[in-house]
Design an enzyme around this catalytic site. Structure first.
Site, PDB file in Angstrom:
ATOM      1  N   ARG A 171       0.860  -1.192   0.000  1.00 54.35           N
ATOM      2  CA  ARG A 171       0.000   0.000   0.000  1.00 54.35           C
ATOM      3  C   ARG A 171       0.898   1.245   0.000  1.00 54.35           C
ATOM      4  O   ARG A 171       0.994   1.974   0.980  1.00 54.35           O
ATOM      5  CB  ARG A 171      -0.928   0.003   1.200  1.00 54.35           C
ATOM      6  N   GLN A 216      -0.556   3.035  -5.818  1.00 58.05           N
ATOM      7  CA  GLN A 216      -1.967   3.429  -5.669  1.00 58.05           C
ATOM      8  C   GLN A 216      -2.809   3.155  -6.915  1.00 58.05           C
ATOM      9  O   GLN A 216      -3.946   2.722  -6.807  1.00 58.05           O
ATOM     10  CB  GLN A 216      -2.066   4.904  -5.294  1.00 58.05           C
ATOM     11  N   ASP A 238      -3.962  -0.468  -7.113  1.00 62.08           N
ATOM     12  CA  ASP A 238      -4.467  -1.021  -5.857  1.00 62.08           C
ATOM     13  C   ASP A 238      -5.928  -1.461  -6.002  1.00 62.08           C
ATOM     14  O   ASP A 238      -6.863  -0.689  -5.790  1.00 62.08           O
ATOM     15  CB  ASP A 238      -4.305   0.054  -4.770  1.00 62.08           C
ATOM     16  N   SER A 244      -8.266  -1.088  -2.979  1.00 60.67           N
ATOM     17  CA  SER A 244      -8.817   0.255  -2.755  1.00 60.67           C
ATOM     18  C   SER A 244      -9.935   0.575  -3.737  1.00 60.67           C
ATOM     19  O   SER A 244     -11.002   1.041  -3.342  1.00 60.67           O
ATOM     20  CB  SER A 244      -7.728   1.320  -2.906  1.00 60.67           C
ATOM     21  N   TYR A 255      -1.811  -1.476   8.205  1.00 59.70           N
ATOM     22  CA  TYR A 255      -2.975  -2.314   8.492  1.00 59.70           C
ATOM     23  C   TYR A 255      -3.196  -2.428   9.988  1.00 59.70           C
ATOM     24  O   TYR A 255      -2.293  -2.215  10.784  1.00 59.70           O
ATOM     25  CB  TYR A 255      -2.762  -3.721   7.933  1.00 59.70           C
TER      26      TYR A 255
HETATM   27  P1  NAD Z   1      -8.888  -3.311   5.780  1.00 64.34           P
HETATM   28  O1  NAD Z   1      -9.924  -3.671   4.771  1.00 64.34           O
HETATM   29  O2  NAD Z   1      -7.776  -4.252   6.036  1.00 64.34           O
HETATM   30  O3  NAD Z   1      -9.619  -3.042   7.196  1.00 64.34           O
HETATM   31  C1  NAD Z   1     -10.654  -2.090   7.292  1.00 64.34           C
HETATM   32  C2  NAD Z   1     -10.481  -1.258   8.542  1.00 64.34           C
HETATM   33  O4  NAD Z   1     -10.829  -2.045   9.683  1.00 64.34           O
HETATM   34  C3  NAD Z   1      -9.071  -0.737   8.803  1.00 64.34           C
HETATM   35  O5  NAD Z   1      -9.106   0.667   8.891  1.00 64.34           O
HETATM   36  C4  NAD Z   1      -8.692  -1.383  10.134  1.00 64.34           C
HETATM   37  O6  NAD Z   1      -7.877  -0.547  10.935  1.00 64.34           O
HETATM   38  C5  NAD Z   1     -10.058  -1.590  10.768  1.00 64.34           C
HETATM   39  N1  NAD Z   1     -10.094  -2.555  11.879  1.00 64.34           N
HETATM   40  C6  NAD Z   1      -9.430  -3.728  12.009  1.00 64.34           C
HETATM   41  N2  NAD Z   1      -9.702  -4.314  13.172  1.00 64.34           N
HETATM   42  C7  NAD Z   1     -10.591  -3.503  13.827  1.00 64.34           C
HETATM   43  C8  NAD Z   1     -11.267  -3.579  15.058  1.00 64.34           C
HETATM   44  N3  NAD Z   1     -11.079  -4.585  15.916  1.00 64.34           N
HETATM   45  N4  NAD Z   1     -12.106  -2.575  15.380  1.00 64.34           N
HETATM   46  C9  NAD Z   1     -12.306  -1.532  14.539  1.00 64.34           C
HETATM   47  N5  NAD Z   1     -11.687  -1.408  13.352  1.00 64.34           N
HETATM   48  C10 NAD Z   1     -10.835  -2.381  12.991  1.00 64.34           C
HETATM   49  O7  NAD Z   1      -8.303  -1.863   5.490  1.00 64.34           O
HETATM   50  P2  NAD Z   1      -8.003  -1.151   4.086  1.00 64.34           P
HETATM   51  O8  NAD Z   1      -9.163  -0.376   3.671  1.00 64.34           O
HETATM   52  O9  NAD Z   1      -7.450  -2.135   3.126  1.00 64.34           O
HETATM   53  O10 NAD Z   1      -6.861  -0.140   4.536  1.00 64.34           O
HETATM   54  C11 NAD Z   1      -5.732  -0.618   5.261  1.00 64.34           C
HETATM   55  C12 NAD Z   1      -4.643   0.440   5.352  1.00 64.34           C
HETATM   56  O11 NAD Z   1      -4.016   0.645   4.103  1.00 64.34           O
HETATM   57  C13 NAD Z   1      -5.134   1.799   5.785  1.00 64.34           C
HETATM   58  O12 NAD Z   1      -4.122   2.373   6.581  1.00 64.34           O
HETATM   59  C14 NAD Z   1      -5.231   2.565   4.522  1.00 64.34           C
HETATM   60  O13 NAD Z   1      -5.180   3.962   4.711  1.00 64.34           O
HETATM   61  C15 NAD Z   1      -4.010   2.051   3.845  1.00 64.34           C
HETATM   62  N6  NAD Z   1      -4.052   2.234   2.410  1.00 64.34           N
HETATM   63  C16 NAD Z   1      -2.962   2.773   1.786  1.00 64.34           C
HETATM   64  C17 NAD Z   1      -2.973   2.917   0.414  1.00 64.34           C
HETATM   65  C18 NAD Z   1      -1.795   3.481  -0.286  1.00 64.34           C
HETATM   66  O14 NAD Z   1      -1.036   4.209   0.303  1.00 64.34           O
HETATM   67  N7  NAD Z   1      -1.593   3.114  -1.534  1.00 64.34           N
HETATM   68  C19 NAD Z   1      -4.059   2.506  -0.323  1.00 64.34           C
HETATM   69  C20 NAD Z   1      -5.158   1.962   0.356  1.00 64.34           C
HETATM   70  C21 NAD Z   1      -5.126   1.814   1.716  1.00 64.34           C
END
Ligand code: NAD
Length: 375
Positions: free
Chosen positions: A120, A125, A128, A131, A226
């Protein structure tokens, strides 16, 4: 170079490459071969592929002749039995959960790239797929909930009486959760959000939602952004705090996930007892076990008048834009593994290529998957 596009399994409306994206490749003299009917449910018929100089074939022909195959879901055993050794396949294969399948693909000398494993990072991006697809799922989850909810979302003061705004609780403020917040806010709901990563608090507040504070979450900084698994003490505190919010909520959109692990259970049976009949829960984490007691993957259940939808594939219900974004992600990724002459060129010094390559030259090569296999 021959690039193959498969028809996805029954129930999936998306396609991995739309005709206008096939044209990016045909213009570079890459032959695009498409299984008949592949784009049908995304409103892209065979003629529209033909008009972009792609060709239409049987599944067997696509499998046997392609150098690279794009899909969304994993290929079946029968499919992989027909591939030439060294065929590249790219899609969303959840290798952290499908370890045995990855070992089988390695034995068949399939070169598998699973784009849900892309790091990520800023550079990644535009490839991804998690996303682009989660964004759609978050949006659709709120619209689906609004359709099932027997009340309005926005507040109204009318001659026929006042309507209070719907109260929405969002579990997990990752990509899907943030889009769900924005969509619920646009519809006029009052929104509360829980996440274990304290860094999302500002994003949540900037979207006009309230962040539920729970002290003592495990540090996620070593997990690539994550969430990580939480201590029992934290889980207790979080459940207690959530219980207060659940009692007030009309709608819950559950998106909380931990990569490679079952989804955390955040809504217990005791909490459901306190929700009002007519409430709606959409559990996007259903495929990994769900965040909600009673969630069944790919099913809708009604518990004490509360509708619980378990669906981790809502992106499929918006197939045109979902396919468009998926195809663009794929196109961007393929630039990294196809050279200027149109030949496959796998460069393991590239962190994106290395991060999402799962099997290569007869072996499982991805470190995370290898570690899980050896556990
Ligand atoms: P995900 O689908 O893995 O999880 C969804 C959300 O659930 C996350 O925000 C996680 O913190 C939350 N979560 C997990 N356990 C929990 C709990 N017990 N209670 C409440 N919430 C809980 O997440 P995602 O959408 O794939 O995103 C993961 C990370 O990757 C984030 O930090 C996001 O900002 C980052 N990201 C970065 C990029 C990039 O830079 N290219 C792109 C997409 C996402």
């Amino acid at each position: 170079m021959i690039l193959g596009i498969l028809k996805e399994p029954n129930g999936e409306k998306r396609v991995s490459l739309l005709p206008e994206q096939a044209e990016f490749f045909t213009k570079k003299n890459i032959q695009v071969v498409v299984e008949a009917g592949a784009g049908e449910h995304a409103f892209a018929n065979d003629d529209s592929y033909l008009s972009k100089k792609a060709t239409i074939h049987t599944r067997q022909e696509v499998l046997q002749n392609s150098d690279i195959i794009l899909s969304i879901h994993p290929l079946t055993d029968t499919d992989t039995g027909q591939l030439k050794p060294g065929t590249v396949i790219a899609g969303i294969y959840a290798p952290l959960f499908a370890r045995k399948l990855m070992q089988e693909w390695a034995v068949k000398n399939i070169w598998c790239f699973s784009l849900d494993m892309i790091p990520r990072t800023t550079r990644a991006q535009n490839m991804d797929v998690l996303s682009s697809q989660a964004n759609i799922a978050g949006y659709r989850a709120v619209l689906l909930a609004a359709g099932l909810f027997p009340r309005y979302f926005p507040m109204f003061m009318t001659a026929a009486g006042s309507i209070a705004p719907a109260k929405v609780l969002i579990l997990g403020a990752g990509v899907a959760g943030l889009q769900a917040i924005a969509t619920a806010r646009r519809l006029g709901a009052v929104v509360e959000v829980s996440d274990t990563r304290p860094s999302v608090k500002e994003e949540v507040m900037s979207l006009g939602a309230k962040f539920i504070e729970v002290e003592g979450a495990a540090d996620p900084s070593q997990a690539g952004g994550y969430a990580v698994e939480q201590s029992d003490t934290f889980k207790q505190k979080q459940l207690q705090r959530l219980s207060e919010s659940v009692t007030k909520s009309d709608i819950i959109i559950a998106t909380a996930q931990i990569p490679g692990k079952p989804a955390p259970l955040l809504i217990t049976e005791a909490m459901l007892q306190k929700m009002k009949p007519g409430s709606v829960i959409i559990d996007l984490a259903a495929a990994t076990g769900g965040n909600v007691f009673g969630t069944r993957n790919d099913q809708t259940v009604v518990y004490r008048g509360i509708t619980i939808v378990g669906n981790s594939n809502l992106q499929s219900d918006m197939p045109t834009d979902a396919s468009k974004m998926y195809g663009k992600n794929m196109f961007n990724f393929l630039q990294l593994i196809i050279d200027k002459e149109g030949k496959t060129d796998i460069n393991f010094n590239d962190d994106i290529v290395k991060g999402c390559c799962i099997t290569y030259n007869g072996s499982v090569v991805n470190e995370r998957v290898k570690t899980l296999i050896n556990e």
